[in-house]
Design a protein around this motif. Structure first.
Motif, PDB file in Angstrom:
ATOM      1  N   ILE A  64      35.507  47.267  49.802  1.00 48.29           N
ATOM      2  CA  ILE A  64      35.465  47.850  48.476  1.00 48.29           C
ATOM      3  C   ILE A  64      36.114  46.871  47.441  1.00 48.29           C
ATOM      4  CG2 ILE A  64      35.739  49.923  47.197  1.00 48.29           C
ATOM      5  CD1 ILE A  64      33.993  50.119  49.616  1.00 48.29           C
ATOM      6  N   THR A  65      37.282  46.633  47.419  1.00 44.84           N
ATOM      7  CA  THR A  65      37.956  45.780  46.356  1.00 44.84           C
ATOM      8  C   THR A  65      37.223  44.538  46.100  1.00 44.84           C
ATOM      9  OG1 THR A  65      40.222  46.814  47.045  1.00 44.84           O
ATOM     10  CG2 THR A  65      40.029  44.678  45.637  1.00 44.84           C
ATOM     11  N   PHE A  66      36.980  43.713  47.425  1.00 41.33           N
ATOM     12  CA  PHE A  66      36.111  42.627  47.075  1.00 41.33           C
ATOM     13  C   PHE A  66      34.914  42.761  46.555  1.00 41.33           C
ATOM     14  CE2 PHE A  66      33.183  39.474  49.469  1.00 41.33           C
ATOM     15  CZ  PHE A  66      33.832  38.357  48.664  1.00 41.33           C
ATOM     16  N   ARG A  68      33.953  45.234  44.411  1.00 40.71           N
ATOM     17  CA  ARG A  68      34.180  45.395  42.949  1.00 40.71           C
ATOM     18  C   ARG A  68      34.328  44.055  42.018  1.00 40.71           C
ATOM     19  NH1 ARG A  68      37.524  50.971  44.165  1.00 40.71           N
ATOM     20  NH2 ARG A  68      35.793  52.300  44.265  1.00 40.71           N
ATOM     21  N   GLN A  69      35.304  43.278  42.787  1.00 38.99           N
ATOM     22  CA  GLN A  69      35.738  41.944  42.235  1.00 38.99           C
ATOM     23  C   GLN A  69      34.281  41.062  41.915  1.00 38.99           C
ATOM     24  OE1 GLN A  69      38.890  39.843  44.145  1.00 38.99           O
ATOM     25  NE2 GLN A  69      38.134  37.935  43.374  1.00 38.99           N
ATOM     26  N   ILE A  70      33.492  41.210  43.069  1.00 43.78           N
ATOM     27  CA  ILE A  70      32.389  40.112  42.944  1.00 43.78           C
ATOM     28  C   ILE A  70      31.335  40.573  42.018  1.00 43.78           C
ATOM     29  CG2 ILE A  70      30.060  39.538  44.273  1.00 43.78           C
ATOM     30  CD1 ILE A  70      32.544  37.862  44.971  1.00 43.78           C
ATOM     31  N   MET A  71      31.048  42.138  41.901  1.00 44.50           N
ATOM     32  CA  MET A  71      30.303  42.679  40.708  1.00 44.50           C
ATOM     33  C   MET A  71      30.633  42.378  39.335  1.00 44.50           C
ATOM     34  SD  MET A  71      27.760  43.360  42.775  1.00 44.50           S
ATOM     35  CE  MET A  71      26.761  44.170  41.864  1.00 44.50           C
ATOM     36  N   THR A  72      31.957  42.297  39.420  1.00 46.44           N
ATOM     37  CA  THR A  72      32.576  42.182  37.813  1.00 46.44           C
ATOM     38  C   THR A  72      32.489  40.668  37.457  1.00 46.44           C
ATOM     39  OG1 THR A  72      34.308  44.001  38.142  1.00 46.44           O
ATOM     40  CG2 THR A  72      34.665  42.512  36.560  1.00 46.44           C
ATOM     41  N   THR A  73      32.935  39.879  38.211  1.00 48.44           N
ATOM     42  CA  THR A  73      32.909  38.504  38.089  1.00 48.44           C
ATOM     43  C   THR A  73      31.646  37.652  38.133  1.00 48.44           C
ATOM     44  OG1 THR A  73      33.692  37.761  40.321  1.00 48.44           O
ATOM     45  CG2 THR A  73      35.433  38.205  38.606  1.00 48.44           C
ATOM     46  N   ARG A  74      31.041  37.836  39.417  1.00 51.43           N
ATOM     47  CA  ARG A  74      29.412  37.167  39.582  1.00 51.43           C
ATOM     48  C   ARG A  74      28.823  37.877  40.577  1.00 51.43           C
ATOM     49  NH1 ARG A  74      29.104  30.792  41.309  1.00 51.43           N
ATOM     50  NH2 ARG A  74      26.818  30.767  41.712  1.00 51.43           N
TER      51      ARG A  74
END
Length: 354
Positions: A64-66, A68-74
């Protein structure tokens, strides 16, 4: 050009089995596999994938954390492959809300057999995801073969004569698929408590819909719950069809209620949007608003046209705001759509229908 896939799963057996299963498909290329998101990021920086196959519960960084990170950055299309348990179902719903495009459920035992038996499902999910329009994550919402059957398998085509039969109650029927979990959250969270009653079909596996409804209920001003047979459609209430069962609208005097029933796959789905929409055309006519939203395929397109012909008002989500434009596009092509609007305009369309 092939679809580049990155596999992120802490099970070596799963990673190997997925690679072997995808190898025969010329349009799919596995460019890497990693046991956790941190290793995956290192590999992805060198060769970014078109689609990520992602487990949820992993060491060092959870899925989940990964995500969200992906959807925020790339922003990148992500297919969740997760164990189906009550806990896992809730986690996967969080993933869908965070931007995952598709969900494939896997058992705790017999993973190789599962992948062998569900290879087509996984390949189709990857192909669907590769066409998805993913966007940067928005701010979190705070609490408040073609032998497929049509809707004829469950109910007859709408009878004529409903166009002039008005009732004091008006209802909304809404259908969506790929990308729909986020889209529904965006729409339902904007509705006030005096919104008309809404019946919803979201293509989703069994046991997921109850947790999905519970989560939406915690975020929305309106009440949201999984439908039970005989539930009345009331203002301020949204009913979501249970996964694995069809939902129909029935009229009882001047009131409307839902029927939840078993039946064959219709338009390759159960629940089917076509079934819901046809029932609304048949029993509500001009007292209904039909909304078709993001999703792969054409489920709901024929039913929306039947609603249109029965005098209902009809609306489709526009291409720019869809994750996948398949279902709205087909409904527009068939001529059953009165208006095409962006996702953010759909709450206003619903409230203007009261």
């Amino acid at each position: 050009m092939s679809i580049k896939v990155m596999i992120v799963d802490d099970s070596a057996v799963m990673r190997e089995a997925m690679q072997q299963m995808l190898a025969p498909h010329a349009d799919i290329e596995v460019i890497g596999a990693a046991l956790d998101p941190l290793l995956a990021l290192q590999k992805m920086e060198r060769n970014w994938p078109d689609v990520i196959l992602l487990d949820v519960e992993m060491p060092r960084m959870d899925g989940i954390t990964f995500l969200r990170q992906i959807m925020t950055t790339r922003p990148t299309p992500v297919v969740i492959c997760s164990t189906l348990t009550e806990k896992g179902a809730e986690i996967t719903l969080q993933a869908l809300s965070a931007g995952a495009v598709e969900v494939i459920t896997k058992p705790t035992m017999g993973l190789r057999d599962f992948l062998r038996d569900h290879a087509r499902e996984l390949v189709n999910a990857i192909r669907t995801a590769s066409h998805a329009r993913v966007r940067p994550a928005s701010a979190p919402v705070t609490p408040r073969t073609d032998t497929r059957l049509t809707a004829d398998a469950l109910l007859a085509a709408p009878a004529t004569g409903l166009r002039n039969q008005r009732t004091t109650e008006k209802i909304v029927v809404l259908g969506t698929s790929t990308g729909g979990t986020q889209a529904l959250e965006n729409v339902l969270c904007e509705l006030p408590v005096n919104a008309p009653g809404i019946a919803i079909v979201q293509h989703m596996p069994e046991r997921f819909t109850r947790n999905f409804a519970t989560r939406l209920d915690s975020l929305c001003a309106i009440e949201v719950r999984e439908a039970c047979d005989g539930d009345r459609l009331l203002p301020g209430l949204a009913l979501i069809a249970p996964g694995g069962r069809h939902m129909l609208v029935r009229r009882s005097g001047a009131q409307y209620q839902v029927e939840v029933k078993d039946g064959p796959l219709v338009s390759r789905h159960r629940p089917s949007v076509d079934v819901l929409f046809r029932s609304a055309a048949q029993h509500a006519g001009r007292n209904a608003l039909g909304v078709i939203m993001t999703g792969m395929g054409d489920d709901g397109a024929r039913g929306l046209k039947e609603m249109h012909e029965a005098g209902a008002r009809t609306c489709a989500q526009d291409e720019d705001s869809c994750v996948v434009f398949g279902m709205p596009k087909e409904a527009i092509r068939l001529g059953g759509v009165d208006q095409v609007v962006a996702l953010g305009e759909i709450p206003g369309v619903i409230m203007s229908w009261r």
